[in-house]
Design a protein around this motif. Structure first.
Motif, PDB file in Angstrom:
ATOM      1  N   VAL A  64     -13.888  14.700  -0.229  1.00 37.80           N
ATOM      2  CA  VAL A  64     -12.824  15.677   0.037  1.00 37.80           C
ATOM      3  C   VAL A  64     -11.676  15.600  -0.958  1.00 37.80           C
ATOM      4  CG1 VAL A  64     -13.378  15.563   2.496  1.00 37.80           C
ATOM      5  CG2 VAL A  64     -11.440  14.243   1.612  1.00 37.80           C
ATOM      6  N   ARG A  65     -11.678  14.583  -1.803  1.00 35.86           N
ATOM      7  CA  ARG A  65     -10.564  14.421  -2.747  1.00 35.86           C
ATOM      8  C   ARG A  65     -10.461  15.651  -3.643  1.00 35.86           C
ATOM      9  NH1 ARG A  65     -11.865   9.795  -4.534  1.00 35.86           N
ATOM     10  NH2 ARG A  65     -10.556   8.605  -3.103  1.00 35.86           N
ATOM     11  N   GLY A  66      -9.235  16.141  -3.781  1.00 36.99           N
ATOM     12  CA  GLY A  66      -9.004  17.345  -4.577  1.00 36.99           C
ATOM     13  C   GLY A  66      -9.074  18.629  -3.766  1.00 36.99           C
ATOM     14  N   ARG A  67      -9.635  18.559  -2.564  1.00 39.44           N
ATOM     15  CA  ARG A  67      -9.716  19.739  -1.696  1.00 39.44           C
ATOM     16  C   ARG A  67      -8.859  19.598  -0.449  1.00 39.44           C
ATOM     17  NH1 ARG A  67     -14.359  20.988   0.732  1.00 39.44           N
ATOM     18  NH2 ARG A  67     -15.134  18.838   0.817  1.00 39.44           N
ATOM     19  N   PHE A  68      -8.721  18.382   0.053  1.00 39.75           N
ATOM     20  CA  PHE A  68      -7.953  18.121   1.267  1.00 39.75           C
ATOM     21  C   PHE A  68      -6.671  17.371   0.911  1.00 39.75           C
ATOM     22  CE2 PHE A  68     -11.686  17.928   4.549  1.00 39.75           C
ATOM     23  CZ  PHE A  68     -12.141  19.153   4.067  1.00 39.75           C
ATOM     24  N   THR A  69      -5.621  17.645   1.671  1.00 39.93           N
ATOM     25  CA  THR A  69      -4.354  16.937   1.499  1.00 39.93           C
ATOM     26  C   THR A  69      -3.796  16.578   2.867  1.00 39.93           C
ATOM     27  OG1 THR A  69      -3.869  18.191  -0.525  1.00 39.93           O
ATOM     28  CG2 THR A  69      -2.031  17.053   0.542  1.00 39.93           C
ATOM     29  N   THR A  70      -3.397  15.333   3.032  1.00 43.35           N
ATOM     30  CA  THR A  70      -2.772  14.925   4.278  1.00 43.35           C
ATOM     31  C   THR A  70      -1.294  14.664   4.041  1.00 43.35           C
ATOM     32  OG1 THR A  70      -2.906  13.419   6.175  1.00 43.35           O
ATOM     33  CG2 THR A  70      -3.330  12.458   4.002  1.00 43.35           C
ATOM     34  N   SER A  71      -0.490  14.985   5.037  1.00 36.56           N
ATOM     35  CA  SER A  71       0.946  14.805   4.935  1.00 36.56           C
ATOM     36  C   SER A  71       1.504  14.562   6.331  1.00 36.56           C
ATOM     37  CB  SER A  71       1.601  16.043   4.316  1.00 36.56           C
ATOM     38  OG  SER A  71       1.362  17.189   5.128  1.00 36.56           O
ATOM     39  N   ARG A  72       2.788  14.204   6.410  1.00 44.57           N
ATOM     40  CA  ARG A  72       3.380  13.981   7.729  1.00 44.57           C
ATOM     41  C   ARG A  72       4.780  14.553   7.772  1.00 44.57           C
ATOM     42  NH1 ARG A  72       7.364  11.877   5.771  1.00 44.57           N
ATOM     43  NH2 ARG A  72       7.670   9.710   5.226  1.00 44.57           N
ATOM     44  N   ASP A  73       5.183  14.902   8.996  1.00 45.84           N
ATOM     45  CA  ASP A  73       6.512  15.434   9.245  1.00 45.84           C
ATOM     46  C   ASP A  73       7.185  14.526  10.257  1.00 45.84           C
ATOM     47  OD1 ASP A  73       8.728  16.826  10.291  1.00 45.84           O
ATOM     48  OD2 ASP A  73       7.821  18.759   9.842  1.00 45.84           O
ATOM     49  N   ASN A  74       8.160  13.759   9.793  1.00 46.57           N
ATOM     50  CA  ASN A  74       8.833  12.803  10.677  1.00 46.57           C
ATOM     51  C   ASN A  74       9.501  13.477  11.863  1.00 46.57           C
ATOM     52  OD1 ASN A  74       8.285  10.278   9.668  1.00 46.57           O
ATOM     53  ND2 ASN A  74      10.003  10.293   8.242  1.00 46.57           N
ATOM     54  N   ALA A  75      10.158  14.569  11.597  1.00 47.49           N
ATOM     55  CA  ALA A  75      10.928  15.241  12.646  1.00 47.49           C
ATOM     56  C   ALA A  75      10.032  15.729  13.780  1.00 47.49           C
ATOM     57  CB  ALA A  75      11.712  16.399  12.051  1.00 47.49           C
ATOM     58  N   LYS A  76       8.816  16.101  13.428  1.00 49.83           N
ATOM     59  CA  LYS A  76       7.895  16.628  14.440  1.00 49.83           C
ATOM     60  C   LYS A  76       6.883  15.586  14.901  1.00 49.83           C
ATOM     61  CE  LYS A  76       8.174  21.395  12.781  1.00 49.83           C
ATOM     62  NZ  LYS A  76       7.419  22.569  12.283  1.00 49.83           N
TER      63      LYS A  76
END
Length: 120
Positions: A64-76
């Motif tokens: 999935v590298r290059g196609r998927f991205t994971t991230s996070r939102d502290n506030a939510k």
């Protein structure tokens, strides 16, 4: 009580995009690693991606590298998996999981999963 709730799955055509969300509750996750896994019936669950909550350092499976991205939102208190250029072989139930950073490699908490279906 720790809860992980995924959402955002669905049906998409090959080449399309979806964004999965995982909303975490029950504790502060700043010292946790959040993981994404997927499973197809009859096959073992496989690692997709992970993110260290405190630093946003991410790691991806080669598939999935290059196609998927994971991230996070502290506030939510939410982690995301943005999936692009989807392929039929990405079809699976996707799970969010959490484990302590620096602790054992096994994930302690799991969500209920969300189905992603990619049509050709």
């Amino acid at each position: 009580q720790v809860q992980l709730v995924e959402s955002g799955g669905g049906l998409v055509q090959a080449g399309g995009s979806l964004r999965l969300s995982c909303t975490a509750s029950g504790r502060t996750f700043s010292r946790y690693v959040m993981g994404w896994f997927r499973q197809v019936p009859g096959k073992e669950r496989e690692f997709v991606a992970s993110i260290i909550w405190s630093t946003s350092t991410a790691n991806y499976a080669d598939s999935v590298r290059g196609r998927f991205t994971t991230s996070r939102d502290n506030a939510k208190n939410t982690v995301y998996l943005q999936m692009s250029s989807l392929k039929p072989e990405d079809t699976a139930v996707y799970y969010c999981a959490a484990r302590r950073a620096g602790g054992p490699a096994a994930y302690d908490y799991w969500g209920q999963g969300t189905q992603v279906t990619v049509s050709s």
